[in-house]
Design a protein around this motif. Structure first.
Motif, PDB file in Angstrom:
ATOM      1  N   ASN A   1       1.630   6.401  -6.994  1.00 16.86           N
ATOM      2  CA  ASN A   1       0.521   7.255  -7.414  1.00 16.86           C
ATOM      3  C   ASN A   1       0.909   8.740  -7.323  1.00 16.86           C
ATOM      4  O   ASN A   1       0.606   9.520  -8.230  1.00 16.86           O
ATOM      5  N   ASN A   2       1.588   9.102  -6.240  1.00 15.70           N
ATOM      6  CA  ASN A   2       2.048  10.493  -6.092  1.00 15.70           C
ATOM      7  C   ASN A   2       3.048  10.860  -7.182  1.00 15.70           C
ATOM      8  O   ASN A   2       3.000  11.961  -7.735  1.00 15.70           O
ATOM      9  N   ILE A   3       3.956   9.937  -7.491  1.00 14.75           N
ATOM     10  CA  ILE A   3       4.948  10.184  -8.540  1.00 14.75           C
ATOM     11  C   ILE A   3       4.250  10.346  -9.888  1.00 14.75           C
ATOM     12  O   ILE A   3       4.561  11.267 -10.649  1.00 14.75           O
ATOM     13  N   ARG A   4       3.318   9.458 -10.185  1.00 15.18           N
ATOM     14  CA  ARG A   4       2.586   9.550 -11.464  1.00 15.18           C
ATOM     15  C   ARG A   4       1.858  10.879 -11.583  1.00 15.18           C
ATOM     16  O   ARG A   4       1.915  11.543 -12.617  1.00 15.18           O
ATOM     17  N   THR A   5       1.159  11.262 -10.539  1.00 13.04           N
ATOM     18  CA  THR A   5       0.415  12.526 -10.555  1.00 13.04           C
ATOM     19  C   THR A   5       1.357  13.702 -10.778  1.00 13.04           C
ATOM     20  O   THR A   5       1.085  14.582 -11.607  1.00 13.04           O
ATOM     21  N   ALA A   6       2.475  13.718 -10.062  1.00  7.10           N
ATOM     22  CA  ALA A   6       3.453  14.798 -10.232  1.00  7.10           C
ATOM     23  C   ALA A   6       3.998  14.810 -11.661  1.00  7.10           C
ATOM     24  O   ALA A   6       4.134  15.874 -12.272  1.00  7.10           O
TER      25      ALA A   6
ATOM     26  N   ASP B   1      16.236  21.642 -22.686  1.00  2.00           N
ATOM     27  CA  ASP B   1      16.044  21.262 -21.288  1.00  2.00           C
ATOM     28  C   ASP B   1      14.624  20.765 -21.023  1.00  2.00           C
ATOM     29  O   ASP B   1      14.421  19.883 -20.187  1.00  2.00           O
ATOM     30  N   ILE B   2      13.649  21.316 -21.726  1.00  3.02           N
ATOM     31  CA  ILE B   2      12.275  20.800 -21.617  1.00  3.02           C
ATOM     32  C   ILE B   2      12.255  19.342 -22.068  1.00  3.02           C
ATOM     33  O   ILE B   2      11.670  18.481 -21.401  1.00  3.02           O
ATOM     34  N   ASP B   3      12.907  19.057 -23.191  1.00  4.55           N
ATOM     35  CA  ASP B   3      12.974  17.677 -23.689  1.00  4.55           C
ATOM     36  C   ASP B   3      13.715  16.760 -22.724  1.00  4.55           C
ATOM     37  O   ASP B   3      13.356  15.592 -22.555  1.00  4.55           O
ATOM     38  N   SER B   4      14.726  17.283 -22.066  1.00  7.23           N
ATOM     39  CA  SER B   4      15.471  16.503 -21.079  1.00  7.23           C
ATOM     40  C   SER B   4      14.584  16.127 -19.893  1.00  7.23           C
ATOM     41  O   SER B   4      14.618  14.978 -19.423  1.00  7.23           O
ATOM     42  N   VAL B   5      13.791  17.076 -19.416  1.00  9.51           N
ATOM     43  CA  VAL B   5      12.870  16.783 -18.307  1.00  9.51           C
ATOM     44  C   VAL B   5      11.846  15.741 -18.756  1.00  9.51           C
ATOM     45  O   VAL B   5      11.546  14.798 -18.017  1.00  9.51           O
ATOM     46  N   ARG B   6      11.318  15.896 -19.968  1.00 11.69           N
ATOM     47  CA  ARG B   6      10.365  14.905 -20.498  1.00 11.69           C
ATOM     48  C   ARG B   6      10.979  13.512 -20.533  1.00 11.69           C
ATOM     49  O   ARG B   6      10.331  12.533 -20.168  1.00 11.69           O
ATOM     50  N   SER B   7      12.218  13.420 -20.979  1.00 12.57           N
ATOM     51  CA  SER B   7      12.893  12.118 -21.049  1.00 12.57           C
ATOM     52  C   SER B   7      13.044  11.500 -19.666  1.00 12.57           C
ATOM     53  O   SER B   7      12.823  10.300 -19.487  1.00 12.57           O
ATOM     54  N   GLU B   8      13.416  12.310 -18.695  1.00 17.33           N
ATOM     55  CA  GLU B   8      13.547  11.812 -17.319  1.00 17.33           C
ATOM     56  C   GLU B   8      12.196  11.344 -16.773  1.00 17.33           C
ATOM     57  O   GLU B   8      12.118  10.351 -16.056  1.00 17.33           O
ATOM     58  N   ILE B   9      11.139  12.057 -17.113  1.00 17.37           N
ATOM     59  CA  ILE B   9       9.798  11.660 -16.674  1.00 17.37           C
ATOM     60  C   ILE B   9       9.451  10.286 -17.245  1.00 17.37           C
ATOM     61  O   ILE B   9       8.967   9.402 -16.537  1.00 17.37           O
ATOM     62  N   LYS B  10       9.705  10.099 -18.533  1.00 17.34           N
ATOM     63  CA  LYS B  10       9.395   8.820 -19.172  1.00 17.34           C
ATOM     64  C   LYS B  10      10.189   7.674 -18.557  1.00 17.34           C
ATOM     65  O   LYS B  10       9.640   6.591 -18.318  1.00 17.34           O
ATOM     66  N   LEU B  11      11.473   7.920 -18.269  1.00 21.94           N
ATOM     67  CA  LEU B  11      12.280   6.887 -17.631  1.00 21.94           C
ATOM     68  C   LEU B  11      11.732   6.549 -16.249  1.00 21.94           C
ATOM     69  O   LEU B  11      11.639   5.359 -15.889  1.00 21.94           O
ATOM     70  N   LEU B  12      11.386   7.564 -15.495  1.00 22.19           N
ATOM     71  CA  LEU B  12      10.849   7.334 -14.142  1.00 22.19           C
ATOM     72  C   LEU B  12       9.538   6.565 -14.186  1.00 22.19           C
ATOM     73  O   LEU B  12       9.351   5.604 -13.432  1.00 22.19           O
ATOM     74  N   LEU B  13       8.634   6.965 -15.064  1.00 24.73           N
ATOM     75  CA  LEU B  13       7.349   6.274 -15.149  1.00 24.73           C
ATOM     76  C   LEU B  13       7.507   4.822 -15.577  1.00 24.73           C
ATOM     77  O   LEU B  13       6.788   3.945 -15.103  1.00 24.73           O
ATOM     78  N   ASN B  14       8.464   4.551 -16.446  1.00 26.52           N
ATOM     79  CA  ASN B  14       8.708   3.171 -16.880  1.00 26.52           C
ATOM     80  C   ASN B  14       9.307   2.310 -15.776  1.00 26.52           C
ATOM     81  O   ASN B  14       9.151   1.101 -15.782  1.00 26.52           O
ATOM     82  N   ASP B  15       9.998   2.946 -14.818  1.00 33.47           N
ATOM     83  CA  ASP B  15      10.665   2.196 -13.740  1.00 33.47           C
ATOM     84  C   ASP B  15       9.803   1.992 -12.504  1.00 33.47           C
ATOM     85  O   ASP B  15      10.258   1.336 -11.557  1.00 33.47           O
ATOM     86  N   LEU B  16       8.606   2.536 -12.462  1.00 28.98           N
ATOM     87  CA  LEU B  16       7.768   2.372 -11.267  1.00 28.98           C
ATOM     88  C   LEU B  16       7.408   0.905 -11.052  1.00 28.98           C
ATOM     89  O   LEU B  16       7.195   0.163 -12.003  1.00 28.98           O
ATOM     90  N   GLU B  17       7.328   0.532  -9.782  1.00 28.97           N
ATOM     91  CA  GLU B  17       6.994  -0.849  -9.407  1.00 28.97           C
ATOM     92  C   GLU B  17       5.520  -1.114  -9.565  1.00 28.97           C
ATOM     93  O   GLU B  17       4.683  -0.351  -9.257  1.00 28.97           O
TER      94      GLU B  17
ATOM     95  N   LEU C   1       0.829  -1.205   0.000  1.00 30.09           N
ATOM     96  CA  LEU C   1       0.000   0.000   0.000  1.00 30.09           C
ATOM     97  C   LEU C   1       0.867   1.260   0.000  1.00 30.09           C
ATOM     98  O   LEU C   1       0.560   2.233  -0.704  1.00 30.09           O
ATOM     99  N   GLU C   2       1.944   1.242   0.769  1.00 35.63           N
ATOM    100  CA  GLU C   2       2.855   2.392   0.815  1.00 35.63           C
ATOM    101  C   GLU C   2       3.510   2.620  -0.542  1.00 35.63           C
ATOM    102  O   GLU C   2       3.579   3.748  -1.025  1.00 35.63           O
ATOM    103  N   VAL C   3       3.979   1.562  -1.169  1.00 32.76           N
ATOM    104  CA  VAL C   3       4.612   1.681  -2.486  1.00 32.76           C
ATOM    105  C   VAL C   3       3.595   2.149  -3.522  1.00 32.76           C
ATOM    106  O   VAL C   3       3.897   3.011  -4.362  1.00 32.76           O
ATOM    107  N   SER C   4       2.385   1.623  -3.458  1.00 35.09           N
ATOM    108  CA  SER C   4       1.348   2.039  -4.407  1.00 35.09           C
ATOM    109  C   SER C   4       1.012   3.515  -4.248  1.00 35.09           C
ATOM    110  O   SER C   4       0.843   4.234  -5.240  1.00 35.09           O
ATOM    111  N   GLU C   5       0.933   3.988  -3.021  1.00 33.98           N
ATOM    112  CA  GLU C   5       0.647   5.404  -2.764  1.00 33.98           C
ATOM    113  C   GLU C   5       1.786   6.278  -3.269  1.00 33.98           C
ATOM    114  O   GLU C   5       1.555   7.313  -3.901  1.00 33.98           O
TER     115      GLU C   5
END
Length: 141
Positions: free
Chosen positions: A39-44, A125-141, A32-36
């Motif tokens: 969820n916060n990371i996805r929303t952000a 730099d906008i594209d760099s932030v987008r790339s980091e977002i995509k990497l993070l979202l793909n790595d979520l448990e 539940l903690e990991v899911s929450e």
């Protein structure tokens, strides 16, 4: 079977049951903690993607259309600030990319009307932030 053997068997089964119940509860609480957190990371991340799109649109309107009302740098500062704030709900790499974007915006916002180089630096730099977002979202448990 003697009564002492029955009591011993009962105690062992009771201990095993309590152990399995504790393990199940601990796993459920962790999940539940990991899911929450996810969820916060996805929303952000989704909010950051919206702000990145607005910032990019603002830059193009300011530079290519020379519209100083819709392309106001004040609106850009708001987007950059929100992107930076939302990054604190994510990981270190994304936070660093957001800080870099803020620094690049700080150094170039005055020139977005006239300088293609300033536009290119901020959009990179906008594209760099987008790339980091995509990497993070793909790595979520």
């Amino acid at each position: 079977m003697k009564i002492s053997e029955k009591i011993r068997l009962y105690q062992i089964s009771l201990i095993a049951s309590m152990l399995f119940a504790f393990i199940g509860f601990a796993y459920n609480a962790w999940r539940l903690e990991v899911s929450e957190q996810n969820n916060n990371i996805r929303t952000a991340c989704f909010e950051m993607l919206k702000e990145l799109a607005q910032l990019e649109q603002l830059i193009y309107v300011a530079h290519y259309d020379q519209n100083k009302t819709e392309g106001s740098p004040r609106k850009g500062w708001i987007s950059v600030g929100l992107i930076n704030d939302f990054s604190y709900l994510t990981n270190g790499n994304l936070q660093q990319s957001a800080r870099t974007l803020k620094t690049t915006w700080n150094d170039n916002w005055q020139n977005i009307y006239a300088s293609t180089q300033a536009v290119d630096l901020v959009v990179k730099d906008i594209d760099s932030v987008r790339s980091e977002i995509k990497l993070l979202l793909n790595d979520l448990e």
